[in-house]
Design a protein around this motif. Structure first.
Motif, PDB file in Angstrom:
ATOM      1  N   THR A 111     -14.114  84.938  -3.437  1.00 10.96           N
ATOM      2  CA  THR A 111     -12.969  85.291  -4.268  1.00 10.96           C
ATOM      3  C   THR A 111     -13.507  85.795  -5.598  1.00 10.96           C
ATOM      4  O   THR A 111     -14.574  85.365  -6.046  1.00 10.96           O
ATOM      5  N   GLU A 112     -12.794  86.709  -6.228  1.00 15.43           N
ATOM      6  CA  GLU A 112     -13.288  87.282  -7.474  1.00 15.43           C
ATOM      7  C   GLU A 112     -13.435  86.214  -8.550  1.00 15.43           C
ATOM      8  O   GLU A 112     -12.716  85.211  -8.574  1.00 15.43           O
ATOM      9  N   TRP A 113     -14.400  86.436  -9.428  1.00 15.29           N
ATOM     10  CA  TRP A 113     -14.672  85.493 -10.509  1.00 15.29           C
ATOM     11  C   TRP A 113     -13.411  85.290 -11.364  1.00 15.29           C
ATOM     12  O   TRP A 113     -12.712  86.243 -11.702  1.00 15.29           O
TER      13      TRP A 113
END
Length: 388
Positions: A111-113
């Motif tokens: 998942t994106e930061w």
């Protein structure tokens, strides 16, 4: 740094330690195969178990948290086993990279930061796998992943899965209920929430993990990082190899203070202190990087055109060591923390430091606004942490 500023360690690890913990390091050196040393090892294991809030088997390694995680991998997983690494930041990804280096098959759920991992996404990947690696509090982003919900979702798909938790910055800081949430391996280190010097790693094992450990089916290519060997020794207060006994003595001083506090009170106070940091930043025009805030780290994006590095450097010039972002986000944010030996008045001091820093960087605001926001966060159980 001005001679009028005392050094403050505000980065998300290592953390400040208490004066009595530091004094313990100056004691006369003891031998590690003595009744005194055995008593220290047993006390350390007992205190760590109390801070975990359950009767998992606690093993102490003379490493960092990374070393303890590697020990848990090679001591429990068969050579070439297939695992899932759920990651949304620098440290979460580390465990998958480690497993790949050790010859395991790794499936990533990413998942994106700044975002929190979704339980259904993780659960969709675990069928047929031997283990899940997941970071509870992601230090690089300031996100606290919903470990309880993720564990429940993956157990519905794979009841026999071993769930490995990187609790390096959540242990003794954030709500963590290993038995209730059906977790297996909890890993942490001495330089974070337990407020001791760096140099010790902790691997805490559930009954399910112990059964696997004692089965003898794990990776045979291990020697120093052999938790089965350590278990036999540490039950009696010994260690399989020479321990950092001085650090274990210091750990006992530090944790003796923490175990005197009811665990839920400890979690609540740490959350309030971190909320105060976030609230102070928001009052100065920052935005929150984390979708779901960890009580271990305030990850704040400064108002344009400032960079996180500029803020961290300006804090350093005032004696306060913070951290900028990491990797692709090294300029995007700055990160501050009160995980270790701090109290709520330190949160107010940090708010004041932030006011000085932002004023010096040309940000316009009414003096006192950050300190007031920090006070309000400390007084209220659930302060407003959403950027305006």
């Amino acid at each position: 740094m001005s001679a009028f500023n005392r050094p403050r360690l505000l980065a998300p690890g290592p953390v400040e330690v208490s004066p009595d913990t530091l004094r313990s390091l100056s004691q006369t050196q003891i031998h590690h195969r003595t009744p005194e040393a055995r008593k220290a090892v047993l006390e350390a294991r007992e205190n760590l178990s109390k801070l975990l809030g359950t009767d998992f088997e606690v093993l102490i390694t003379t490493t960092s948290g990374t070393g303890a995680f590697e020990a848990a991998i090679v001591s429990l997983l068969e050579d070439g086993a297939e695992v899932v690494c759920a990651e949304a930041g620098k440290f979460g990804k580390r465990w998958g990279q480690m497993a790949e280096k050790l010859g395991y098959g790794v499936t990533y759920v990413s998942t994106e930061w700044g975002k929190a991992l979704r339980p259904d996404d993780v659960a969709a990947a675990v069928e047929g796998k031997k283990a899940l690696f997941i970071t509870h509090s992601e230090t690089s982003t300031g996100v606290l992943h919903d470990l309880q919900a993720i564990a429940k979702a993956v157990r519905a798909v794979n009841p026999d899965l071993l769930i490995y938790v990187d609790a390096v910055t959540s242990f003794a800081v954030a709500e963590l209920r290993p038995t209730e949430w059906d977790l297996d391996v909890i890993v942490s280190g001495s330089q974070k929430g337990v407020a001791a010097p760096p140099g010790l790693g902790f691997a805490m094992l559930s009954p399910r993990a112990l059964e696997v450990l004692n089965s003898g089916k794990a990776n045979p290519r291990r020697y120093y990082l052999d938790l089965a060997k350590e278990l036999k020794s540490q039950k009696n207060g010994e260690t399989a190899q020479t321990p950092a006994i001085n650090l274990i003595q210091a750990l006992n001083v530090s944790t003796s203070r923490l175990v005197s506090i009811p665990l839920e009170d400890l979690w609540t106070e740490k959350e309030k202190m971190n909320n105060a940091l976030v609230a102070a930043g928001l009052a100065l025009g920052c935005t929150n990087f984390a979708e779901r805030v960890s009580p271990a780290t305030a990850a704040l994006v400064p108002p344009a055109p400032l960079s996180g590095k500029q803020v961290a450097d300006a804090m350093k010039a005032r004696g306060a060591r913070a951290a900028a972002g990491q990797d692709a986000f090294k300029d995007s944010m700055f990160r501050i923390s009160l995980m270790g030996y701090y109290d709520r008045y330190d949160a107010l001091a940090v708010a004041g430091i932030l006011e000085d820093v932002f004023a010096g960087l040309g940000v316009q605001f009414e003096r006192g606004v950050a300190v007031k926001a920090a006070w309000d966060a400390l007084k209220n159980a659930a302060p407003e942490l959403v950027s305006k």
